[in-house]
Design a protein around this motif. Sequence first.
Motif, PDB file in Angstrom:
ATOM      1  N   THR A  35     -31.777 -14.692  37.408  1.00 16.55           N
ATOM      2  CA  THR A  35     -32.609 -15.806  37.845  1.00 16.55           C
ATOM      3  C   THR A  35     -33.881 -15.271  38.484  1.00 16.55           C
ATOM      4  O   THR A  35     -33.841 -14.307  39.250  1.00 16.55           O
ATOM      5  N   VAL A  63     -33.633 -19.171  27.623  1.00 18.41           N
ATOM      6  CA  VAL A  63     -33.882 -19.664  28.970  1.00 18.41           C
ATOM      7  C   VAL A  63     -32.778 -20.689  29.196  1.00 18.41           C
ATOM      8  O   VAL A  63     -32.763 -21.755  28.576  1.00 18.41           O
ATOM      9  N   SER A  65     -31.843 -22.310  32.069  1.00 22.00           N
ATOM     10  CA  SER A  65     -32.274 -23.464  32.859  1.00 22.00           C
ATOM     11  C   SER A  65     -33.582 -23.119  33.553  1.00 22.00           C
ATOM     12  O   SER A  65     -33.912 -21.950  33.728  1.00 22.00           O
ATOM     13  N   TRP A  66     -34.327 -24.155  33.916  1.00 20.01           N
ATOM     14  CA  TRP A  66     -35.571 -23.920  34.643  1.00 20.01           C
ATOM     15  C   TRP A  66     -35.938 -25.178  35.419  1.00 20.01           C
ATOM     16  O   TRP A  66     -35.470 -26.273  35.109  1.00 20.01           O
ATOM     17  N   PHE A  76     -36.207 -19.999  37.043  1.00 15.48           N
ATOM     18  CA  PHE A  76     -35.533 -20.068  35.748  1.00 15.48           C
ATOM     19  C   PHE A  76     -34.475 -18.994  35.645  1.00 15.48           C
ATOM     20  O   PHE A  76     -34.522 -17.969  36.320  1.00 15.48           O
TER      21      PHE A  76
END
Length: 85
Positions: A35, A63, A65-66, A76
């Motif tokens: 992260t 990716v 999550s962001w 992210f």
Amino acid sequence: MTRIPGPPPLDGLKKRIADHRKAKARRGSDFVRETFCLPRDDAREKAREWFDAFPKAAYWTEVESWRQLEGDRIEFTMRRLPSAD
């Protein structure tokens, strides 16, 4: 007289789901995750570095999550397989 069946019992399914979750927790994650919290342009650059170093086709890089934070910062999480086959 025809009997209308009720919903099937879910005890067996619930046990299989619980067993699967316990087994998954014991063996850990199948992915490497990292992260970051960077300004927008630096975040884009870091994501490109990951995709260049760990190509999506071989490592399933993505990716995961962001989210956008105050000050145009992006938090992210990058995810990839630990090694390619």
